[in-house]
Design a protein around this motif. Sequence first.
Motif, PDB file in Angstrom:
ATOM      1  N   LEU A   1       1.037  -1.210  -0.217  1.00 45.20           N
ATOM      2  CA  LEU A   1      -0.687  -0.048   0.246  1.00 45.20           C
ATOM      3  C   LEU A   1       0.750   1.039  -0.279  1.00 45.20           C
ATOM      4  O   LEU A   1       0.571   2.173  -0.576  1.00 45.20           O
ATOM      5  N   THR A   2       1.923   1.196   0.372  1.00 43.27           N
ATOM      6  CA  THR A   2       2.866   2.188   0.445  1.00 43.27           C
ATOM      7  C   THR A   2       3.334   2.739  -0.525  1.00 43.27           C
ATOM      8  O   THR A   2       3.532   3.703  -0.872  1.00 43.27           O
ATOM      9  N   ALA A   3       4.166   1.589  -1.794  1.00 45.03           N
ATOM     10  CA  ALA A   3       4.601   1.452  -2.513  1.00 45.03           C
ATOM     11  C   ALA A   3       3.696   2.058  -3.297  1.00 45.03           C
ATOM     12  O   ALA A   3       4.341   2.845  -4.272  1.00 45.03           O
ATOM     13  N   VAL A   4       2.422   2.288  -3.691  1.00 44.26           N
ATOM     14  CA  VAL A   4       1.596   2.197  -4.107  1.00 44.26           C
ATOM     15  C   VAL A   4       1.297   3.352  -4.745  1.00 44.26           C
ATOM     16  O   VAL A   4       1.134   4.202  -5.521  1.00 44.26           O
ATOM     17  N   THR A   5       0.629   3.759  -2.911  1.00 43.39           N
ATOM     18  CA  THR A   5       0.682   5.238  -3.082  1.00 43.39           C
ATOM     19  C   THR A   5       1.323   6.140  -3.175  1.00 43.39           C
ATOM     20  O   THR A   5       1.269   7.145  -3.846  1.00 43.39           O
ATOM     21  N   MET A   6       3.220   6.423  -3.104  1.00 42.56           N
ATOM     22  CA  MET A   6       4.197   6.806  -3.647  1.00 42.56           C
ATOM     23  C   MET A   6       3.887   6.697  -5.088  1.00 42.56           C
ATOM     24  O   MET A   6       4.291   7.720  -5.153  1.00 42.56           O
ATOM     25  N   ALA A   7       3.490   5.673  -5.235  1.00 43.35           N
ATOM     26  CA  ALA A   7       4.021   5.591  -7.042  1.00 43.35           C
ATOM     27  C   ALA A   7       3.211   6.243  -7.355  1.00 43.35           C
ATOM     28  O   ALA A   7       3.172   6.556  -8.967  1.00 43.35           O
ATOM     29  N   VAL A   8       1.117   6.348  -7.251  1.00 40.26           N
ATOM     30  CA  VAL A   8       0.498   6.882  -7.690  1.00 40.26           C
ATOM     31  C   VAL A   8       0.871   8.820  -7.958  1.00 40.26           C
ATOM     32  O   VAL A   8       0.451   8.789  -8.578  1.00 40.26           O
TER      33      VAL A   8
ATOM     34  N   ALA B   1       2.944  10.443 -12.675  1.00 45.21           N
ATOM     35  CA  ALA B   1       1.237  10.689 -13.504  1.00 45.21           C
ATOM     36  C   ALA B   1       1.110  10.079 -14.707  1.00 45.21           C
ATOM     37  O   ALA B   1       2.030   9.631 -15.584  1.00 45.21           O
ATOM     38  N   GLY B   2      -0.247   9.928 -14.801  1.00 42.86           N
ATOM     39  CA  GLY B   2      -1.105   9.356 -16.428  1.00 42.86           C
ATOM     40  C   GLY B   2       0.041   8.084 -16.532  1.00 42.86           C
ATOM     41  O   GLY B   2       0.167   6.758 -15.633  1.00 42.86           O
ATOM     42  N   PRO B   3       0.272   8.033 -17.312  1.00 41.93           N
ATOM     43  CA  PRO B   3       0.760   5.960 -17.668  1.00 41.93           C
ATOM     44  C   PRO B   3       2.044   5.572 -16.672  1.00 41.93           C
ATOM     45  O   PRO B   3       2.003   4.382 -16.994  1.00 41.93           O
ATOM     46  N   VAL B   4       2.806   6.711 -16.325  1.00 43.56           N
ATOM     47  CA  VAL B   4       3.947   6.003 -16.237  1.00 43.56           C
ATOM     48  C   VAL B   4       3.657   5.323 -14.524  1.00 43.56           C
ATOM     49  O   VAL B   4       4.046   4.556 -14.120  1.00 43.56           O
ATOM     50  N   ALA B   5       2.336   6.109 -13.938  1.00 41.70           N
ATOM     51  CA  ALA B   5       1.798   5.485 -12.693  1.00 41.70           C
ATOM     52  C   ALA B   5       1.115   4.377 -12.932  1.00 41.70           C
ATOM     53  O   ALA B   5       1.306   3.548 -12.106  1.00 41.70           O
ATOM     54  N   VAL B   6       0.419   3.808 -14.028  1.00 44.12           N
ATOM     55  CA  VAL B   6       0.011   2.808 -14.715  1.00 44.12           C
ATOM     56  C   VAL B   6       1.118   1.236 -14.425  1.00 44.12           C
ATOM     57  O   VAL B   6       0.699   0.645 -13.963  1.00 44.12           O
ATOM     58  N   LEU B   7       1.999   2.134 -15.172  1.00 38.57           N
ATOM     59  CA  LEU B   7       3.368   0.900 -15.665  1.00 38.57           C
ATOM     60  C   LEU B   7       3.681   0.895 -13.820  1.00 38.57           C
ATOM     61  O   LEU B   7       4.005  -0.230 -13.912  1.00 38.57           O
ATOM     62  N   ALA B   8       3.933   1.902 -13.675  1.00 39.15           N
ATOM     63  CA  ALA B   8       4.846   1.994 -12.245  1.00 39.15           C
ATOM     64  C   ALA B   8       3.671   0.796 -11.221  1.00 39.15           C
ATOM     65  O   ALA B   8       4.450  -0.595 -10.339  1.00 39.15           O
TER      66      ALA B   8
ATOM     67  N   MET C   1       3.553  -3.372 -12.251  1.00 39.45           N
ATOM     68  CA  MET C   1       5.480  -3.608 -11.996  1.00 39.45           C
ATOM     69  C   MET C   1       5.380  -3.980 -10.107  1.00 39.45           C
ATOM     70  O   MET C   1       6.383  -4.605 -10.104  1.00 39.45           O
ATOM     71  N   ILE C   2       4.637  -2.958  -9.881  1.00 36.46           N
ATOM     72  CA  ILE C   2       4.920  -3.422  -8.321  1.00 36.46           C
ATOM     73  C   ILE C   2       3.951  -5.172  -8.575  1.00 36.46           C
ATOM     74  O   ILE C   2       4.456  -5.544  -7.235  1.00 36.46           O
ATOM     75  N   LEU C   3       2.369  -4.938  -8.795  1.00 35.21           N
ATOM     76  CA  LEU C   3       1.714  -6.084  -8.739  1.00 35.21           C
ATOM     77  C   LEU C   3       2.493  -7.481  -9.152  1.00 35.21           C
ATOM     78  O   LEU C   3       2.499  -8.571  -8.557  1.00 35.21           O
ATOM     79  N   ALA C   4       3.295  -7.632 -10.516  1.00 32.04           N
ATOM     80  CA  ALA C   4       3.840  -8.123 -10.971  1.00 32.04           C
ATOM     81  C   ALA C   4       5.371  -8.536  -9.998  1.00 32.04           C
ATOM     82  O   ALA C   4       5.602  -9.669  -9.989  1.00 32.04           O
TER      83      ALA C   4
ATOM     84  N   THR D   1      -6.054   0.554  -4.441  1.00 31.94           N
ATOM     85  CA  THR D   1      -5.907   1.724  -4.399  1.00 31.94           C
ATOM     86  C   THR D   1      -4.960   2.575  -4.994  1.00 31.94           C
ATOM     87  O   THR D   1      -5.181   3.555  -5.874  1.00 31.94           O
ATOM     88  N   GLY D   2      -4.631   1.353  -6.045  1.00 30.43           N
ATOM     89  CA  GLY D   2      -3.538   2.128  -7.709  1.00 30.43           C
ATOM     90  C   GLY D   2      -4.031   3.042  -8.667  1.00 30.43           C
ATOM     91  O   GLY D   2      -4.717   3.507  -9.222  1.00 30.43           O
ATOM     92  N   VAL D   3      -5.733   2.147  -8.226  1.00 32.46           N
ATOM     93  CA  VAL D   3      -6.504   1.821  -9.491  1.00 32.46           C
ATOM     94  C   VAL D   3      -7.300   3.349  -9.432  1.00 32.46           C
ATOM     95  O   VAL D   3      -7.555   4.431  -9.874  1.00 32.46           O
ATOM     96  N   LEU D   4      -7.745   3.102  -7.646  1.00 31.65           N
ATOM     97  CA  LEU D   4      -8.528   4.745  -7.229  1.00 31.65           C
ATOM     98  C   LEU D   4      -7.510   5.935  -7.014  1.00 31.65           C
ATOM     99  O   LEU D   4      -8.152   7.086  -7.736  1.00 31.65           O
ATOM    100  N   GLY D   5      -6.241   5.252  -7.062  1.00 32.15           N
ATOM    101  CA  GLY D   5      -5.377   7.226  -7.036  1.00 32.15           C
ATOM    102  C   GLY D   5      -5.276   7.350  -8.166  1.00 32.15           C
ATOM    103  O   GLY D   5      -4.977   8.571  -8.812  1.00 32.15           O
ATOM    104  N   ILE D   6      -5.194   6.274  -9.002  1.00 34.76           N
ATOM    105  CA  ILE D   6      -4.875   6.554 -11.233  1.00 34.76           C
ATOM    106  C   ILE D   6      -6.527   7.052 -11.491  1.00 34.76           C
ATOM    107  O   ILE D   6      -5.998   8.297 -12.263  1.00 34.76           O
TER     108      ILE D   6
END
Length: 840
Positions: A456-463, A467-474, A477-480, A509-514
């Motif tokens: 959750l911490t990593a996803v929150t910081m990444a999101v 921004a944008g596609p980079v956040a989706v890619l991050a 990557m975290i989930l992978a 969290t990532g989807v909501l943040g993005i």
Amino acid sequence: MTTPPDREPATTQLPYNTTGYHTEFHADPPVPLSIWERALHRIQRWHPTLRLSLVAGALWLVGAWHIVVAPIAPLTRLELALDDVRQSTALAPVAAPRDDIVIIDIDDASLRQLGRWPWPRDRLAQLIETLFDDDHAAALGIDLVLAEPDDQARTVHDALASLTQLAPDDAALRAGVARWQGTLEARADHDARLARALAGHTVTLAYHFNHQADPMAAGSAAIIPPGSAQPSTRELPPPITEADVLPASALAMTPWQGVEVPVPALLRATSGTGFINALPDADGELRTTLLVTGYGGAVYESFALSLWRQWHHVSALRPVIRRGEAGGPPRLTGLQLTSADGEPLRALRVDARGAVTLPYRAALHPGTSPGTGRFRYIAAADVLAHRVGVRELGGRVVLLGSSAPGLADLRATPVHRALPGIEVHAQLMAGLEDNDLSVRPDWSPGFELVLLAVVLTAVTMAVRRLAGPVAVLALLMILAVLLLCDLWALTGRGWAIPIAAPLAAGLLTGVLGIVANYLREWHSRRSLAQLFGHYLPPERVRAMASDPDRFLDVASSAENRELTVLFCDLRGFTPMSEKMAPDRLRELLNLYFLRMSQIIHGHGGTLDKFIGDAVMAFWGAPQPDEQHAAHAVQAAMAMIAAVEPLNAELAERGLPPLSPCIGLATGVVCVGDLGSALRRSYTAVGDGVNLAARIEGATRSYAVPLLVADTTRAAAGDLPGCEWVEVDEVAVKGRSQLVTLYLPLPVTDVTLSSSGHPSEQEITAIHEQLGLWRLARDAVRGHHGNGTRAVTSPSARAVAHARLTELLAARPASQQLHALAAHRLASMAAEDAREQELPR
């Protein structure tokens, strides 16, 4: 020095009503908000990172409830699906069936050939003898709970008794029955026949624990070793530990209440026993199985484990017990296999329930196998008919079970919807043989809580930071990484660590943040377009939309910034407008404003407002522009150049020509979102704005369309195709220092020849006229350098007069230089007249 006329802004008054009093405007009182609306507005004012962090914290609490307190159904289903994917990825399919483990199948064909189930026990005895004596099997496991005695002997006894009762006076009949009764009953005792077949062979029988109370075993169940007398209570198989060594409470499952065991004769004759209880998951599929379980204070081993130990002659199995912390009960963590002389052989890990994950593997092409195709199935009828022999069964471990649907021993598993129960034991034995069993470690709940927080911490910081596609890619990557690490833990360490809660919480969290980022960016871009759409061209608004937060912060506040401000007004507009119809006036102004706006936007300017017939624009905000002065001067020159084609178009429409005049000034002004709660706009205020407005008014005095302040001249520098003409030094109201006015003169500002393009001779002519103007200016000042002291000697005036007269006579003529020369000659004539009127 000439003082330009001051142009004070008109005083804005409130409109009068019919009674002559000022009309007062009152805003409607605000509608009171509910508690939820006020809370929502307050939350919306929080920083986005704080809001997303609160969402992540709430999801961590939900995940902690699922991990520690009570499982949540959707997360449980997700975990089961992840288990299936994890196992199928870690355990590759097999190319061919195993050769060391064989299944003897009581299938439908065998039942049709040999009769319906249950078969008499002597047929099972014949099957055992054939497997060991003829086919030389290494070990046999019978997946049948033979809990009820065979009734063939009782049937023979009752038949002989009935036969005697039919002829009670027949002495010969009674003698014959008495003679053969013992032999017939002995031959009909199929349990004894089966017990003799079991004796001396490596055979494991099955038994079953249940949750139904067993009066014969409750509280006084005795553990009787083989060979002792039959007790009055139910005889139990030998456990792997003594009583009370590991209480049932130490195993994380409901204690068993009863047990179904083979009849005592078979239990004493067999060399091993094991329970066959299954542990289906919430969806009914079988993914884990017990290796050991507790009953009556002792620990018992499973059917597959008991058979595997006999196959490999592992004589002892010792549980590894970890003492409870803080007075808690002891916990079973593993099983230690030892040889007959006590040497440790191998350790088996189990979870808190004493279970392991079933290592399901399937064949790439199962063919006609009733199971996964990993094992060879041989029909029991073929064994009894000696259609198979040592080549197929010699030295192998054999499991006897049934794939017939009528015998109800089919299990739902991730690899097969109706897998025969005997193959479940075979899969476990293969896992024991290959040492690829995995378990859920007892520390997994605490680790999952930490993993949940880390994800959750990593996803929150990444999101929030990307921004944008980079956040989706991050996020991906975290989930992978999470999935790959979990797969490594399974394949490399044998740990089946649940990650459903971290994976679902991180993804949510990532989807909501993005989504929140995109919505916030969309709202910011819309706000940016609404704010600057009237001031800037669409392409500049789109460029600013790439960083909406930055420009919204700029626009929603005010700052001091150096800008170049432009004021453009029309000469003689008031008397002209009084003579025109409203529709014609609107047509004229709309066309004029359109042309001027296009030029301002084309040169990177910000169109501030229309003030009657005047236009206000500035350069350098909201986007920074290091060359704002140069761009403003070029835009002003383009606006003056556009007047001639504009007037031609107006003439075609029957509209009067226009004569704009422009003033430019550069300075530090306050720019930002200014106004009241009822109306706001992005504008600029300050000394530079006032100076530009006054310089625009000065153009009327000098009869030129464009004048520029010295600050703009210094900031713009030399421009291609432009010559700077110093016009005059003027005093401006509100400023203690004089302001030097300049005219940016295009080098092509001459009366063109018929060709429409300036010739080299015409270009030379304008430079000569510039020289004449500068000579006249220096003569008036009385210097040829940097002095500024005004000189009024007759000789200097004569020199200036001569140069200006020569400039007026020069051809081809520069209209703006001629206008300046005429203005200067008129000023000199006026000064001469005033001097003659002075008393001597």
